[in-house]
Design a protein around this motif. Structure first.
Motif, PDB file in Angstrom:
ATOM      1  N   ASN A 511       0.813  -1.218   0.000  1.00 30.79           N
ATOM      2  CA  ASN A 511       0.000   0.000   0.000  1.00 30.79           C
ATOM      3  C   ASN A 511       0.845   1.265   0.000  1.00 30.79           C
ATOM      4  OD1 ASN A 511      -2.320  -1.473  -0.036  1.00 30.79           O
ATOM      5  ND2 ASN A 511      -2.492  -1.580   2.203  1.00 30.79           N
ATOM      6  N   ASN A 512       2.051   1.162   0.541  1.00 32.54           N
ATOM      7  CA  ASN A 512       2.862   2.370   0.689  1.00 32.54           C
ATOM      8  C   ASN A 512       3.936   2.526  -0.382  1.00 32.54           C
ATOM      9  OD1 ASN A 512       1.482   3.140   2.997  1.00 32.54           O
ATOM     10  ND2 ASN A 512       2.704   1.741   4.256  1.00 32.54           N
ATOM     11  N   THR A 513       4.045   1.538  -1.269  1.00 37.07           N
ATOM     12  CA  THR A 513       5.110   1.605  -2.282  1.00 37.07           C
ATOM     13  C   THR A 513       4.551   2.194  -3.566  1.00 37.07           C
ATOM     14  OG1 THR A 513       6.127  -0.343  -1.355  1.00 37.07           O
ATOM     15  CG2 THR A 513       6.799   0.235  -3.573  1.00 37.07           C
ATOM     16  N   PRO A 514       5.080   3.300  -4.019  1.00 37.08           N
ATOM     17  CA  PRO A 514       4.527   3.917  -5.230  1.00 37.08           C
ATOM     18  C   PRO A 514       5.003   3.224  -6.510  1.00 37.08           C
ATOM     19  CG  PRO A 514       6.280   5.297  -4.330  1.00 37.08           C
ATOM     20  CD  PRO A 514       6.149   4.120  -3.411  1.00 37.08           C
ATOM     21  N   GLU A 515       6.255   2.684  -6.487  1.00 35.64           N
ATOM     22  CA  GLU A 515       6.784   2.173  -7.769  1.00 35.64           C
ATOM     23  C   GLU A 515       6.072   0.891  -8.179  1.00 35.64           C
ATOM     24  OE1 GLU A 515      11.030   3.069  -6.124  1.00 35.64           O
ATOM     25  OE2 GLU A 515       9.126   2.949  -5.048  1.00 35.64           O
ATOM     26  N   LYS A 516       5.685   0.844  -9.468  1.00 37.34           N
ATOM     27  CA  LYS A 516       4.859  -0.280  -9.925  1.00 37.34           C
ATOM     28  C   LYS A 516       5.625  -1.594  -9.957  1.00 37.34           C
ATOM     29  CE  LYS A 516       5.235   0.416 -14.916  1.00 37.34           C
ATOM     30  NZ  LYS A 516       4.476   0.697 -16.132  1.00 37.34           N
ATOM     31  N   GLU A 517       6.926  -1.549 -10.258  1.00 38.24           N
ATOM     32  CA  GLU A 517       7.702  -2.804 -10.297  1.00 38.24           C
ATOM     33  C   GLU A 517       7.745  -3.459  -8.926  1.00 38.24           C
ATOM     34  OE1 GLU A 517      11.556  -3.040 -11.938  1.00 38.24           O
ATOM     35  OE2 GLU A 517      10.934  -2.167 -13.852  1.00 38.24           O
ATOM     36  N   LYS A 518       7.884  -2.595  -7.910  1.00 33.58           N
ATOM     37  CA  LYS A 518       7.933  -3.122  -6.550  1.00 33.58           C
ATOM     38  C   LYS A 518       6.568  -3.655  -6.127  1.00 33.58           C
ATOM     39  CE  LYS A 518      11.868  -0.297  -5.402  1.00 33.58           C
ATOM     40  NZ  LYS A 518      12.418   0.862  -4.707  1.00 33.58           N
ATOM     41  N   LYS A 519       5.553  -2.909  -6.537  1.00 30.95           N
ATOM     42  CA  LYS A 519       4.193  -3.380  -6.231  1.00 30.95           C
ATOM     43  C   LYS A 519       3.958  -4.756  -6.870  1.00 30.95           C
ATOM     44  CE  LYS A 519       1.199   0.696  -5.613  1.00 30.95           C
ATOM     45  NZ  LYS A 519       0.806   0.423  -4.237  1.00 30.95           N
ATOM     46  N   SER A 520       4.403  -4.875  -8.131  1.00 34.36           N
ATOM     47  CA  SER A 520       4.217  -6.141  -8.857  1.00 34.36           C
ATOM     48  C   SER A 520       4.907  -7.276  -8.134  1.00 34.36           C
ATOM     49  CB  SER A 520       4.780  -6.026 -10.270  1.00 34.36           C
ATOM     50  OG  SER A 520       4.036  -5.104 -10.998  1.00 34.36           O
ATOM     51  N   SER A 521       6.082  -6.980  -7.639  1.00 31.21           N
ATOM     52  CA  SER A 521       6.852  -8.001  -6.942  1.00 31.21           C
ATOM     53  C   SER A 521       6.122  -8.482  -5.690  1.00 31.21           C
ATOM     54  CB  SER A 521       8.206  -7.390  -6.576  1.00 31.21           C
ATOM     55  OG  SER A 521       9.158  -8.382  -6.456  1.00 31.21           O
ATOM     56  N   LEU A 522       5.582  -7.518  -4.928  1.00 30.79           N
ATOM     57  CA  LEU A 522       4.880  -7.873  -3.692  1.00 30.79           C
ATOM     58  C   LEU A 522       3.561  -8.601  -3.985  1.00 30.79           C
ATOM     59  CD1 LEU A 522       5.584  -4.574  -1.728  1.00 30.79           C
ATOM     60  CD2 LEU A 522       6.613  -6.805  -1.328  1.00 30.79           C
ATOM     61  N   ILE A 523       2.912  -8.190  -5.064  1.00 28.56           N
ATOM     62  CA  ILE A 523       1.676  -8.887  -5.473  1.00 28.56           C
ATOM     63  C   ILE A 523       1.995 -10.341  -5.811  1.00 28.56           C
ATOM     64  CG2 ILE A 523      -0.012  -9.005  -7.378  1.00 28.56           C
ATOM     65  CD1 ILE A 523       0.006  -5.881  -7.343  1.00 28.56           C
ATOM     66  N   SER A 524       3.099 -10.526  -6.481  1.00 29.79           N
ATOM     67  CA  SER A 524       3.512 -11.893  -6.847  1.00 29.79           C
ATOM     68  C   SER A 524       3.733 -12.755  -5.605  1.00 29.79           C
ATOM     69  CB  SER A 524       4.800 -11.800  -7.682  1.00 29.79           C
ATOM     70  OG  SER A 524       5.358 -13.058  -7.837  1.00 29.79           O
ATOM     71  N   VAL A 525       4.377 -12.183  -4.577  1.00 30.25           N
ATOM     72  CA  VAL A 525       4.615 -12.942  -3.336  1.00 30.25           C
ATOM     73  C   VAL A 525       3.279 -13.286  -2.676  1.00 30.25           C
ATOM     74  CG1 VAL A 525       5.681 -12.886  -1.045  1.00 30.25           C
ATOM     75  CG2 VAL A 525       6.889 -11.893  -2.984  1.00 30.25           C
ATOM     76  N   LEU A 526       2.368 -12.293  -2.626  1.00 25.87           N
ATOM     77  CA  LEU A 526       1.056 -12.562  -2.015  1.00 25.87           C
ATOM     78  C   LEU A 526       0.314 -13.676  -2.758  1.00 25.87           C
ATOM     79  CD1 LEU A 526      -0.543  -9.078  -1.156  1.00 25.87           C
ATOM     80  CD2 LEU A 526       0.320 -10.807   0.424  1.00 25.87           C
ATOM     81  N   GLY A 527       0.463 -13.668  -4.084  1.00 22.74           N
ATOM     82  CA  GLY A 527      -0.179 -14.710  -4.889  1.00 22.74           C
ATOM     83  C   GLY A 527       0.401 -16.078  -4.584  1.00 22.74           C
ATOM     84  N   SER A 528       1.702 -16.138  -4.330  1.00 20.58           N
ATOM     85  CA  SER A 528       2.328 -17.436  -4.008  1.00 20.58           C
ATOM     86  C   SER A 528       1.846 -17.948  -2.661  1.00 20.58           C
ATOM     87  CB  SER A 528       3.856 -17.310  -3.933  1.00 20.58           C
ATOM     88  OG  SER A 528       4.351 -16.678  -5.048  1.00 20.58           O
ATOM     89  N   ILE A 529       1.700 -17.032  -1.700  1.00 18.60           N
ATOM     90  CA  ILE A 529       1.314 -17.462  -0.345  1.00 18.60           C
ATOM     91  C   ILE A 529      -0.137 -17.973  -0.331  1.00 18.60           C
ATOM     92  CG2 ILE A 529       0.987 -16.653   2.043  1.00 18.60           C
ATOM     93  CD1 ILE A 529       3.313 -14.648   1.473  1.00 18.60           C
ATOM     94  N   LYS A 530      -0.993 -17.340  -1.126  1.00 18.02           N
ATOM     95  CA  LYS A 530      -2.407 -17.766  -1.271  1.00 18.02           C
ATOM     96  C   LYS A 530      -3.165 -17.783   0.054  1.00 18.02           C
ATOM     97  CE  LYS A 530      -1.743 -20.606  -5.383  1.00 18.02           C
ATOM     98  NZ  LYS A 530      -0.317 -20.349  -5.540  1.00 18.02           N
ATOM     99  N   LYS A 531      -2.956 -16.781   0.861  1.00 20.14           N
ATOM    100  CA  LYS A 531      -3.723 -16.695   2.100  1.00 20.14           C
ATOM    101  C   LYS A 531      -5.151 -16.251   1.749  1.00 20.14           C
ATOM    102  CE  LYS A 531      -3.914 -13.956   6.259  1.00 20.14           C
ATOM    103  NZ  LYS A 531      -3.404 -12.696   6.809  1.00 20.14           N
ATOM    104  N   PRO A 532      -6.175 -17.014   2.179  1.00 16.71           N
ATOM    105  CA  PRO A 532      -7.553 -16.689   1.755  1.00 16.71           C
ATOM    106  C   PRO A 532      -7.931 -15.218   1.990  1.00 16.71           C
ATOM    107  CG  PRO A 532      -7.508 -18.777   2.916  1.00 16.71           C
ATOM    108  CD  PRO A 532      -6.131 -18.200   3.025  1.00 16.71           C
TER     109      PRO A 532
END
Lengths: 695, 216
Positions: A511-532
């Motif tokens: 939520n606090n990271t403006p850069e899109k590449e970094k956001k993409s990276s964190l989204i990817s990690v969240l997708g791997s974890i798959k917490k409901p």
């Protein structure tokens, strides 16, 4: 007039005079023995009757108590009853009834009377019964039988000679030594080997001396049997605590020209029975044994007492070749014999790789704290195989002081390759409290050091490090490091009991990271974890105005374990003109529907048909058709059959999907499935589909 | 006279091209078993050659462009680390292979730039003989394999992966690895799919080598 009534008669005294008393006693004895006489008179007939019956029995376990008593009667005395003997001899000479003969002999074995033993001895000369007789005789203990066996041996049937010698050996009849020794060089190999074995069992000094002489005389043909008999004898002596005599036997075997295996057994025996230091025996052997014996001799080092740690003495034996020393180093190191350190160090620099590998292995077995830098250097600089061996030791070296030393070196060492090895070791050893050191090394200028640090952090870091790990990910300079850090963050986040904390940290950064590449990276990690609970966060980013972030969210949700994101994907498929967004959304849509086992089949087929209609190209249609083939339902089959009427480029895929579901549908509802398949008949020439129709 | 001229011209043109072709140097790991067993209940199984694989000719300067390049996977490996797939170490040891989960899984190698790719060799697992199922290999410039996707190998005969029906043979894993002639396609990303093997449901990789040249 009966005898009793005669005695009772009062007129008796009047009849008896002193001179006639002897005559009276004789008459009395005759009367008393009359019943017995009458039995003896019947003995031949009864014997003949018994043997007639025995001729016809065919089971060894037949119970014939009436005959048991008759046999006892015949063999009760010192000599066999004369009236019965000829019949018995005739019976045993015949070729008839093995079981009957065995019955008689078993009875004789039980009785063991002199007449029984004598009769059995006579049978030893009759070829039709000698084996059975010998078997029965062997079961009777005592010197008498030994004597009979000895006396019978020369006139015995040749077929049972080995058996007789074996019997004498088993009975340890030392008086038979000289008789048996006459056979140890016999041309008949069976006779010779039996005699050798029998002497070994007799085991007296005389018998042993005979065997030793036979071994020394170079009896090559039977050498193995002779030495085996001697080894057996020596083992018996060890059990009887007669180690000196056993040592003599082992020594004589070792001195003879015997096969390698026997020689090694003899050396081992010498070590175990020597009154001196067994290591001295090995040293002597290392110095004098021919080359082909050396590996076996070296292997015997394992038999030395565990407390013996002077292996260096072996390495200094003159005349040893490098191959021998290398073997010794490995075996001594496995005994944790640190006296060999200098020699190990020399061999680590040997010109031959195979010796270097052995030496490095030896080092890993005896290494101490002070040797860690050497192991690290080897792990950093040697060939792949040598590196792996060095690392193995590095990782397994026990002790908290070793952990502390490695941590210190990981921070302080400047050499890049060695530093990398220390960092790797932290991960492999899973050193607790090492995370801070690794977070420091993860910021090193060198890429290899950074990547190795990320990998070790995946193993040792915990939830308390998630913030720093996320910061490292956001600061990653290239895709390779980003990939490593995403993996590290995923692994640390999914460690047992840490999932909640992990995603909160990541979402906060997202939520606090403006850069899109970094956001993409964190989204990817969240997708791997798959917490409901994180589906809402990811769904939010599906609506991002930035297409790259949108794509990251699609990828992250594409492997979601249920159809939760399906509606979002469907909207995107409907609404977007961007081929990439449409394609990835379609793939995600298809996958989450397939993943969701609880999604109703009818609904699933409808959704997949929507996907098929909206697939942007043939390749994506193939994916949807495959998914339809995995939904075994009449709706799905109907849809596929409909499409096969006008298949375009998708004929093979449609046919494959139909074939995927047909077996199950045929089991569930054969009529409907056949009806459906019949519709497709005009449109396909697929042999498998037609086969189903014809069946 | 005219014919002679054309023949000479043809030789002049083709000779340098032929001369530039060289056998690929593919170092092989130690074999873990003798021969190539073929007693698998797998349809469409390739016949063993019965001898060493013949050399593969590629333009001179061709090298393993996948060496030490990043590898991504459909799911986090169950065992091992993805970087081992391109580390050049292909011996069958307990630490050299990567195990991915059951069912359909894939790995993607990022060559970091677009390359002309002449062949690739793949070692799934050769500690014991087995056949990996539904092997599909694709090359693309696109990390999502949406555009310009070229399928260079596909033995998924029932389209169970959804990548189309393939007609290539199934093959037994040996220490020689499986060499695939990619016929000079270009691309940056190489994706390898599979769906379990004849021993278990899992997917394994020891090494993948991609032989090509960077596009100048």
């Amino acid at each position: 007039m009966s005898l009793t009534s005669l005695l009772k008669n009062n007129t008796m005294d009047q009849l008896i005079t002193t001179s006639k008393r002897f005559f009276l006693v004789s008459i009395l004895a005759l009367f008393i023995s009359l019943p017995g006489l009458s039995k003896n008179e019947n003995l031949p007939a009864r014997t003949a009757e018994m043997l007639g019956t025995l001729t016809n029995i065919d089971r060894n376990d037949t119970s014939l108590p009436e005959f048991e008593s008759l046999i006892q009667e015949i063999f009760a005395g010192k000599k066999v009853q004369k009236q019965a003997k000829p019949l018995l001899v005739q019976f045993f000479k015949s070729e008839k009834s093995f079981a009957g003969k065995r019955f008689v002999l078993q009875e004789l074995e039980k009785m063991g009377t002199p007449s029984a033993v004598q009769f059995m001895a006579e049978l030893l000369t009759i070829d039709t019964s000698s084996e059975l007789a010998l078997m029965a005789l062997q079961g009777i203990p005592g010197a008498k039988v030994n004597k009979i066996l000895r006396k019978s041996i020369k006139k015995a049937d040749p077929s049972i000679l080995p058996g007789m010698i074996n019997a004498l050996g088993k009975r340890q009849d030392y008086r038979a030594t000289s008789i048996i020794s006459g056979y140890i060089n016999d041309k008949n190999p069976l006779l010779a080997t039996t005699a050798i074995s029998a002497l070994g069992k007799i085991g007296t000094p005389d018998a042993t001396a005979l065997l030793t002489r036979a071994m020394q005389s170079g009896n090559k043909q039977n050498q193995f049997i002779i030495t085996e008999a001697l080894l057996d004898r020596a083992e018996q002596l060890v059990k009887q605590n007669q180690t000196n005599r056993a040592f003599e036997i082992y020594n004589s075997i070792r001195a003879a020209d015997v096969p390698e295996m026997i020689a090694i057994a003899a050396i081992k025996g010498k070590m175990e029975t020597s009154s001196g230091n067994p290591a001295d025996i090995l040293k002597e052997e290392l110095s004098t044994s021919p080359d082909h014996l050396k590996p076996g001799v070296i292997d015997l080092v394992k038999n030395l007492p565990a407390s013996w740690k002077s292996g260096r003495e072996f390495l200094q034996v003159p005349g040893l070749q490098d191959i021998d020393k290398s073997r010794l180093l490995v075996i001594l190191a496995e005994r944790n014999d640190k006296s060999i350190f200098d020699e190990v160090n020399q061999f680590i620099h040997h010109k031959e790789p195979v010796y270097r590998e052995s030496a490095i292995y030896a080092l890993t077995k005896i290494a101490e704290l002070k040797d860690i830098p050497l192991l690290a250097e080897l792990a950093a600089t040697r060939s792949e195989k040598e590196q792996e061996i060095a690392r193995g030791g590095f990782y397994r070296l026990p002790g908290k002081d070793v952990d502390a030393f490695i941590l210190q070196k990981a921070s302080g060492t400047q050499d890049i390759a060695e530093k990398t090895e220390y960092i790797k070791a932290i991960g492999e050893r899973n050193i607790p409290s090492a995370a801070q050191v690794l977070i420091q090394t993860a910021r090193n200028d060198n890429r290899d050091i950074r990547i190795e640090s990320y990998r070790s952090l995946a193993k040792v870091a915990g939830k308390e490090n998630l913030k720093e790990l996320t910061e490292l990910l956001l600061a990653a300079e290239n895709s390779r490091e980003k990939q490593e850090l995403e993996r590290t963050l995923y692994l640390v986040s999914t460690k047992e009991g840490q999932e909640n904390a992990a995603t909160e940290e990541i979402v906060a950064f997202l939520n606090n990271t403006p850069e899109k590449e970094k956001k993409s990276s964190l989204i990817s990690v969240l997708g791997s974890i798959k917490k409901p609970g994180d589906i809402n966060v990811l769904q939010h980013y599906l609506n991002s105005e930035d297409v790259d972030i949108q794509l990251s969210a699609i990828r992250a949700l594409s492997e979601w374990p249920n159809a939760g994101p399906a509606e979002n994907f469907k909207k995107m498929i409907n609404n977007t003109d961007d081929l990439r967004v449409k394609t990835l959304a379609l793939r995600g849509f298809t996958q989450v529907l397939v993943n969701d086992g609880s999604y109703p089949n009818g609904k699933k087929v409808n959704e997949l048909l929507f996907g098929l209609e909206n697939a942007p190209n043939v390749n994506e249609k193939k994916l949807v058709i495959s998914a339809l083939g995995k939904v075994s339902s009449s709706e799905s089959l109907k849809a596929l059959v409909d499409h096969l009427k006008n298949p375009g480029d998708l004929r093979p895929e449609l046919e494959a999907a139909i074939l995927n579901m047909v077996p199950q549908l045929m089991r569930e509802n054969k009529n409907n499935t056949t009806t459906e398949l019949k519709r497709v008949k005009p449109y396909t020439s697929n042999a498998e589909i037609l086969k189903w129709l014809n069946n | 006279m005219k014919n002679t001229f054309f023949i000479a011209l043809l030789i002049t043109i083709t000779l340098p091209a032929i001369a530039q072709m060289e056998p690929l140097e593919i170092s092989l790991p130690q074999p873990m078993f003798v021969g190539t067993p073929s007693n698998f209940a797998v349809e469409n199984l390739e016949e063993p050659l019965g001898e060493a694989r013949p050399p593969f000719l590629a333009p001179s300067g061709t090298k393993n462009v996948a060496f030490e390049k990043a590898v991504f996977s459909s799911f986090e490996p169950r065992k091992g680390e993805l970087w081992r797939i391109t580390d050049g170490y292909k011996e069958a040891t307990s630490y050299s292979y990567v195990e991915l989960g059951e069912g359909h899984q894939h790995i993607t190698i990022d060559l970091e730039e677009i390359c002309t790719i002449y062949a690739l060799t793949l070692w799934h697992y050769h500690m014991s003989a087995r056949v990996y199922l539904d092997v599909v290999i694709q090359i693309s410039d696109d990390p999502d394999f949406i555009m310009d996707v070229q399928t260079v190998f596909n033995n998924d005969t029932d389209n169970s992966l959804g990548l189309g029906v393939g007609e290539d043979f199934n093959f037994v894993e040996t220490h020689e690895g499986k060499l695939i002639d990619t016929k000079g396609v270009t691309g940056r990303y190489v994706r390898l799919h599979s769906k379990g093997n004849t021993d278990n449901e899992f997917n394994h990789y020891i090494e993948v080598e991609v032989y090509g040249k960077n596009l100048d």
